[in-house]
Design a protein around this motif. Structure first.
Motif, mmCIF file in Angstrom:
data_model
loop_
_atom_site.group_PDB
_atom_site.id
_atom_site.type_symbol
_atom_site.label_atom_id
_atom_site.label_comp_id
_atom_site.label_asym_id
_atom_site.label_seq_id
_atom_site.Cartn_x
_atom_site.Cartn_y
_atom_site.Cartn_z
ATOM 1 N N HIS A 1 -13.324 -10.082 30.580
ATOM 2 C CA HIS A 1 -13.715 -11.264 30.443
ATOM 3 C C HIS A 1 -11.946 -11.786 30.475
ATOM 4 C CE1 HIS A 1 -17.174 -10.507 28.365
ATOM 5 N NE2 HIS A 1 -17.264 -11.299 28.370
ATOM 6 N N ARG B 1 -9.021 -14.159 28.461
ATOM 7 C CA ARG B 1 -9.202 -14.908 27.353
ATOM 8 C C ARG B 1 -7.911 -16.043 27.727
ATOM 9 N NH1 ARG B 1 -9.000 -12.856 22.045
ATOM 10 N NH2 ARG B 1 -11.304 -12.484 22.397
ATOM 11 N N TYR C 1 -8.140 -21.167 21.600
ATOM 12 C CA TYR C 1 -8.271 -20.549 23.581
ATOM 13 C C TYR C 1 -10.256 -19.928 23.566
ATOM 14 C CZ TYR C 1 -9.787 -16.161 20.655
ATOM 15 O OH TYR C 1 -10.022 -15.657 19.446
ATOM 16 N N ASP D 1 -12.909 -17.298 25.952
ATOM 17 C CA ASP D 1 -13.107 -16.063 26.951
ATOM 18 C C ASP D 1 -14.134 -16.993 27.990
ATOM 19 O OD1 ASP D 1 -11.458 -14.714 25.721
ATOM 20 O OD2 ASP D 1 -13.473 -14.343 23.512
ATOM 21 N N GLN E 1 -15.933 -14.994 31.095
ATOM 22 C CA GLN E 1 -16.890 -14.060 31.959
ATOM 23 C C GLN E 1 -16.213 -13.782 33.433
ATOM 24 O OE1 GLN E 1 -20.357 -12.269 30.758
ATOM 25 N NE2 GLN E 1 -19.799 -10.749 31.784
ATOM 26 N N ARG F 1 -9.547 -8.365 29.480
ATOM 27 C CA ARG F 1 -9.852 -7.896 28.417
ATOM 28 C C ARG F 1 -10.772 -7.410 29.407
ATOM 29 N NH1 ARG F 1 -11.988 -10.581 24.058
ATOM 30 N NH2 ARG F 1 -14.700 -9.911 25.699
ATOM 31 N N TRP G 1 -7.047 -4.313 27.682
ATOM 32 C CA TRP G 1 -6.328 -5.457 27.913
ATOM 33 C C TRP G 1 -5.281 -5.144 28.689
ATOM 34 C CZ3 TRP G 1 -7.719 -10.494 25.935
ATOM 35 C CH2 TRP G 1 -8.680 -10.668 24.772
#
Length: 186
Positions: free
Chosen positions: A75, A77, A86, A88, A90, A125, A134
């Motif tokens: 993902h 972010r 924020y 996320d 994919q 991530r 991360w």
């Protein structure tokens, strides 16, 4: 031998023109000689991210992750307001990208809502086998700054004379702002 370039009119602009541009404020990790070592160390690394549509301010990126298991997710972010909020996003697996050691995932971010002076910041991530890893560019995040688009000098007639005698032309031309990245940001 003399080379003479005469410009009598401004260049013709085809299609729509954007009044802003997104400038990356980081070095592309995939271009580093130790890139695969970074992937091995952190399990996940941004490989590259670049503006691929300058009208819609579309950022296309690639993330490389360790092939720790078949089941994995990546993902992105990102924030447009310095992490007050924020979202996320994919990333999608890049078909046939597994080299045994790693897999690639791709993503698209849209910066068309950014105003001049704003930034889009993001981190990657990677989730696999109940763990998450991360890549936030060592705490500084990956960042694109929205800047005003530069306009070509609207002079009337320009003449450029370049005299070349041997192969000493290196260094005569420097990259434009669109070709450079800001190395002094951090």
């Amino acid at each position: 031998e003399d080379l003479e370039v005469l410009e009598s009119e401004p260049p013709i602009q085809l299609g729509p023109k954007s009044d802003k541009l997104l400038m990356p404020l980081f070095q592309q990790p995939g271009g580093l000689p130790n890139f695969l070592d970074l992937v091995r160390e952190k399990q996940v690394s941004l490989e590259n991210a670049a503006v691929t549509d300058h009208i819609n301010q579309t950022i296309t990126g690639t993330v490389r992750v360790r092939n720790l298991d078949f089941n994995k997710s990546v993902h992105i972010r990102y924030t447009l307001d310095n992490w007050r909020s924020y979202a996320d996003l994919q990333a999608n697996y890049a078909e046939n990208s597994c080299d045994g050691f790693s897999d690639k995932f791709t993503f698209f971010l849209f910066g068309n809502s950014l105003q001049i002076g704003q930034r889009i910041e993001f981190a990657a991530r990677f989730q696999c086998k109940g763990q998450q890893f991360w890549d936030n560019n060592y705490g500084t995040n990956y960042c694109f700054q929205c800047l005003p688009a530069s306009t070509p000098a609207s002079a009337t007639t320009q003449s450029i004379h370049v005299h070349t005698t041997t192969s000493h032309t290196a260094g005569l031309f420097s990259p434009t702002v669109g070709d450079a990245w800001c190395s002094s940001f951090y």
